[in-house]
Write a protein that holds these residues in place. Structure first.
Motif, PDB file in Angstrom:
ATOM      1  N   GLY A  32       0.823  -1.197   0.000  1.00 19.51           N
ATOM      2  CA  GLY A  32       0.000   0.000   0.000  1.00 19.51           C
ATOM      3  C   GLY A  32       0.857   1.245   0.000  1.00 19.51           C
ATOM      4  N   SER A  33       0.290   2.348  -0.464  1.00 14.99           N
ATOM      5  CA  SER A  33       0.987   3.630  -0.464  1.00 14.99           C
ATOM      6  C   SER A  33      -0.054   4.733  -0.464  1.00 14.99           C
ATOM      7  CB  SER A  33       1.908   3.764  -1.683  1.00 14.99           C
ATOM      8  OG  SER A  33       1.166   3.647  -2.888  1.00 14.99           O
ATOM      9  N   SER A  34       0.382   5.908   0.026  1.00 19.71           N
ATOM     10  CA  SER A  34      -0.525   7.053   0.068  1.00 19.71           C
ATOM     11  C   SER A  34       0.286   8.322  -0.106  1.00 19.71           C
ATOM     12  CB  SER A  34      -1.283   7.092   1.401  1.00 19.71           C
ATOM     13  OG  SER A  34      -0.382   7.245   2.488  1.00 19.71           O
ATOM     14  N   TRP A  35      -0.347   9.358  -0.653  1.00 22.07           N
ATOM     15  CA  TRP A  35       0.306  10.655  -0.798  1.00 22.07           C
ATOM     16  C   TRP A  35      -0.763  11.744  -0.800  1.00 22.07           C
ATOM     17  CZ3 TRP A  35       0.384   6.818  -4.527  1.00 22.07           C
ATOM     18  CH2 TRP A  35      -0.358   7.055  -5.698  1.00 22.07           C
ATOM     19  N   GLU A  36      -0.311  12.959  -0.550  1.00 19.95           N
ATOM     20  CA  GLU A  36      -1.241  14.084  -0.471  1.00 19.95           C
ATOM     21  C   GLU A  36      -1.307  14.816  -1.797  1.00 19.95           C
ATOM     22  OE1 GLU A  36      -1.956  18.132   2.225  1.00 19.95           O
ATOM     23  OE2 GLU A  36      -0.201  16.850   2.536  1.00 19.95           O
ATOM     24  N   LEU A  37      -2.502  15.161  -2.222  1.00 16.98           N
ATOM     25  CA  LEU A  37      -2.712  15.867  -3.480  1.00 16.98           C
ATOM     26  C   LEU A  37      -3.807  16.902  -3.280  1.00 16.98           C
ATOM     27  CD1 LEU A  37      -2.195  16.212  -6.526  1.00 16.98           C
ATOM     28  CD2 LEU A  37      -3.925  14.455  -6.934  1.00 16.98           C
ATOM     29  N   ASN A  38      -3.423  18.181  -3.354  1.00 23.16           N
ATOM     30  CA  ASN A  38      -4.377  19.286  -3.223  1.00 23.16           C
ATOM     31  C   ASN A  38      -5.218  19.186  -1.950  1.00 23.16           C
ATOM     32  OD1 ASN A  38      -3.523  20.269  -5.752  1.00 23.16           O
ATOM     33  ND2 ASN A  38      -5.017  18.975  -6.825  1.00 23.16           N
ATOM     34  N   GLY A  39      -4.560  18.817  -0.852  1.00 24.79           N
ATOM     35  CA  GLY A  39      -5.246  18.722   0.422  1.00 24.79           C
ATOM     36  C   GLY A  39      -5.980  17.422   0.638  1.00 24.79           C
ATOM     37  N   ASN A  40      -5.980  16.541  -0.344  1.00 22.70           N
ATOM     38  CA  ASN A  40      -6.651  15.245  -0.224  1.00 22.70           C
ATOM     39  C   ASN A  40      -5.620  14.118  -0.190  1.00 22.70           C
ATOM     40  OD1 ASN A  40      -9.277  16.432  -0.422  1.00 22.70           O
ATOM     41  ND2 ASN A  40      -8.998  16.573  -2.644  1.00 22.70           N
ATOM     42  N   VAL A  41      -5.990  12.990   0.414  1.00 21.44           N
ATOM     43  CA  VAL A  41      -5.114  11.824   0.501  1.00 21.44           C
ATOM     44  C   VAL A  41      -5.480  10.846  -0.614  1.00 21.44           C
ATOM     45  CG1 VAL A  41      -4.410   9.858   1.908  1.00 21.44           C
ATOM     46  CG2 VAL A  41      -4.824  12.078   2.980  1.00 21.44           C
ATOM     47  N   ASP A  76       0.761   1.628   6.779  1.00 18.32           N
ATOM     48  CA  ASP A  76       0.940   0.244   7.222  1.00 18.32           C
ATOM     49  C   ASP A  76      -0.384  -0.504   7.219  1.00 18.32           C
ATOM     50  OD1 ASP A  76       0.819  -1.635   9.889  1.00 18.32           O
ATOM     51  OD2 ASP A  76       2.759  -1.821   8.862  1.00 18.32           O
ATOM     52  N   GLY A  77      -1.452   0.209   7.597  1.00 19.11           N
ATOM     53  CA  GLY A  77      -2.770  -0.419   7.558  1.00 19.11           C
ATOM     54  C   GLY A  77      -3.245  -0.680   6.143  1.00 19.11           C
ATOM     55  N   LEU A  78      -2.860   0.167   5.188  1.00 24.02           N
ATOM     56  CA  LEU A  78      -3.246  -0.064   3.797  1.00 24.02           C
ATOM     57  C   LEU A  78      -2.704  -1.389   3.275  1.00 24.02           C
ATOM     58  CD1 LEU A  78      -2.790   3.446   2.132  1.00 24.02           C
ATOM     59  CD2 LEU A  78      -4.934   2.219   2.514  1.00 24.02           C
ATOM     60  N   SER A  79      -1.465  -1.739   3.676  1.00 24.69           N
ATOM     61  CA  SER A  79      -0.892  -3.000   3.208  1.00 24.69           C
ATOM     62  C   SER A  79      -1.628  -4.198   3.776  1.00 24.69           C
ATOM     63  CB  SER A  79       0.592  -3.076   3.578  1.00 24.69           C
ATOM     64  OG  SER A  79       0.754  -3.078   4.980  1.00 24.69           O
ATOM     65  N   HIS A  80      -2.447  -3.967   4.834  1.00 23.54           N
ATOM     66  CA  HIS A  80      -3.275  -5.036   5.395  1.00 23.54           C
ATOM     67  C   HIS A  80      -4.752  -4.875   5.025  1.00 23.54           C
ATOM     68  CE1 HIS A  80       0.296  -4.971   8.056  1.00 23.54           C
ATOM     69  NE2 HIS A  80       0.098  -6.271   8.147  1.00 23.54           N
ATOM     70  N   GLY A  81      -5.051  -3.864   4.191  1.00 21.69           N
ATOM     71  CA  GLY A  81      -6.440  -3.646   3.785  1.00 21.69           C
ATOM     72  C   GLY A  81      -7.246  -2.813   4.756  1.00 21.69           C
ATOM     73  N   ASN A  82      -6.592  -2.169   5.748  1.00 21.71           N
ATOM     74  CA  ASN A  82      -7.292  -1.350   6.734  1.00 21.71           C
ATOM     75  C   ASN A  82      -7.337   0.092   6.247  1.00 21.71           C
ATOM     76  OD1 ASN A  82      -8.365  -0.096   8.946  1.00 21.71           O
ATOM     77  ND2 ASN A  82      -6.681  -0.586  10.346  1.00 21.71           N
ATOM     78  N   LEU A  83      -8.526   0.629   6.027  1.00 22.22           N
ATOM     79  CA  LEU A  83      -8.684   1.980   5.480  1.00 22.22           C
ATOM     80  C   LEU A  83      -9.158   2.987   6.525  1.00 22.22           C
ATOM     81  CD1 LEU A  83     -10.479   1.123   2.108  1.00 22.22           C
ATOM     82  CD2 LEU A  83      -8.034   1.192   2.607  1.00 22.22           C
ATOM     83  N   LEU A  84      -9.078   2.641   7.819  1.00 24.06           N
ATOM     84  CA  LEU A  84      -9.622   3.515   8.857  1.00 24.06           C
ATOM     85  C   LEU A  84      -8.579   3.893   9.901  1.00 24.06           C
ATOM     86  CD1 LEU A  84     -13.063   1.764   9.429  1.00 24.06           C
ATOM     87  CD2 LEU A  84     -12.587   3.808   8.070  1.00 24.06           C
TER      88      LEU A  84
END
Length: 382
Positions: free
Chosen positions: A32-41, A140-148
């Motif tokens: 999983g990975s995440s980044w910020e774009l225009n104030g949104n994730v 870390d939660g994204l790599s386990h499917g946790n979105l909260l």
């Protein structure tokens, strides 16, 4: 060699239009990975295919990072940007920073990174962070499917160090701002001048004690100025503090400049668990007026550093007296004779015997002692 004309690679941009912060993590079967774009994730996650079963965890981590950066490029996010991408895998950080690897698979990922930077004229930094930060951030939660968790629910940061530092440094110690690195950090007093014997107006120079506390992304610049200042102004004392992030960019230079480097663990009253990575503190003392000219590597200084680390490992936070003694260590040596200072540098405690010269005894008293003492005759060997 694929493009019809040689591509240009961005080395140092004249201006940065936009900076992007992202996190990437791969754990077991997932990524999983995440980044910020225009104030949104923005985030991506999934599971690995069967072709990744025989690959190492280092390759999975690095591959996830590169694929995330490539996904940003395909969405048109990388043109004219500087990307700071965080990973909890130190091997991935080292491979991308060094620009090479003995592993063919990892080396191929390095080539893909260079191609990304050339095609999109961007600059990508891979930065190692501890796993607890990754868990708190949420990737870390994204790599386990946790979105909260983490950034999906919000994240705050808090830091307070100045009070702790002021408890063991001098009252006259100055905390430098980035603007001060280039003048006051070099002992130059702002807006004060003096006239020399030739009638030339020159900046006023005054020694001092300084605290450098740059953000990790500017630590390399700060250390460069600190090293210049130390060789120009040999009587000033410096304390350099920085969180353990982006270490490959500045650690080698810091070791060349500092006399002692210690690491404050998370959980210290001045560095809470919410900071995640340890805090690096470097002591830069003035040069000595005699051999060995500097304190670096001396056993006495290292003993004090070990004492601090031992206290912190036992969760003993009553470190004020040791830190104060460490801060005044060089000044105490400066007031000693060269011989005594050399013994202290070697870790020897000063002798309790007075160093005052003893009185000379008269020859008559020595003669009486010799006359009153019987000297046994030597026995001849048979």
């Amino acid at each position: 060699m694929e493009s019809p004309t040689p591509p240009l690679r961005l080395i140092r941009g004249e201006s940065v239009n936009k900076a992007i912060y992202g996190f990437g993590d791969a754990s077991g079967k997932g990524f999983g990975s995440s980044w910020e774009l225009n104030g949104n994730v923005v985030f991506r996650f999934g599971i690995w295919g069967d072709d990744m079963d025989l690959t190492s965890s280092n390759y999975k981590e690095a591959s996830n990072d590169i694929k995330s950066i490539e996904a940003m490029g395909e969405q048109g996010l990388l043109d004219g940007t500087e990307v700071f991408f965080f990973t909890d895998n130190s091997t991935a950080e080292a491979v991308f920073f060094n620009g090479s690897s003995k592993s063919p698979l990892l080396f191929d990922l390095v080539l893909r990174l260079h191609k990304i930077e050339m095609c999109y004229k961007c600059k990508v930094h891979f930065i190692h962070c501890v796993g607890t930060r990754m868990i708190s951030q949420g990737t870390d939660g994204l790599s386990h499917g946790n979105l909260l968790s983490g950034v999906m629910a919000g994240l705050e940061r808090y830091s307070n160090l100045k009070t702790w530092i002021q408890s063991f440094v001098d009252d006259s110690t100055e905390f430098l701002s980035p603007e001060d690195w280039f003048r006051r950090g070099h002992d130059i007093v702002p807006k004060e001048f003096e006239i020399n014997v030739d009638g030339i107006k020159l900046p006023r120079v005054r020694m001092g004690t300084f605290v450098w506390a740059p953000p990790p992304c500017l630590a390399e610049v700060a250390i460069e100025e600190l090293r210049k200042a130390r060789h120009k102004r040999t009587s000033s004392q410096h304390l350099f503090i920085v969180p353990r992030l982006m270490q490959p960019t500045y650690l080698k230079h810091l070791h060349k400049a500092a006399d002692l480097i210690i690491s404050v663990p998370v959980g210290h009253p001045a560095w809470p668990q919410s900071m995640f990575e340890p805090l690096t503190i470097a002591f830069v003392f003035p040069f000595l007026s005699h051999r060995p000219w500097q304190l670096r590597g001396s056993e006495g200084l290292l003993d004090m550093g070990r004492s601090l680390l031992r206290m912190w490992s036992e969760n003993n936070w009553e470190d004020g007296s040791v830190l104060r003694e460490l801060w005044l260590y060089q000044r105490r040596l400066a007031s000693m004779s060269e011989k005594l200072a050399s013994e202290v540098l070697q870790g020897k405690k000063p002798s309790s015997v007075s160093h005052q010269p003893s009185r000379k005894r008269r020859g008559s008293s020595l003669g009486k002692e010799k006359r009153g003492r019987q000297v046994p005759k030597r026995q001849k060997r048979r």
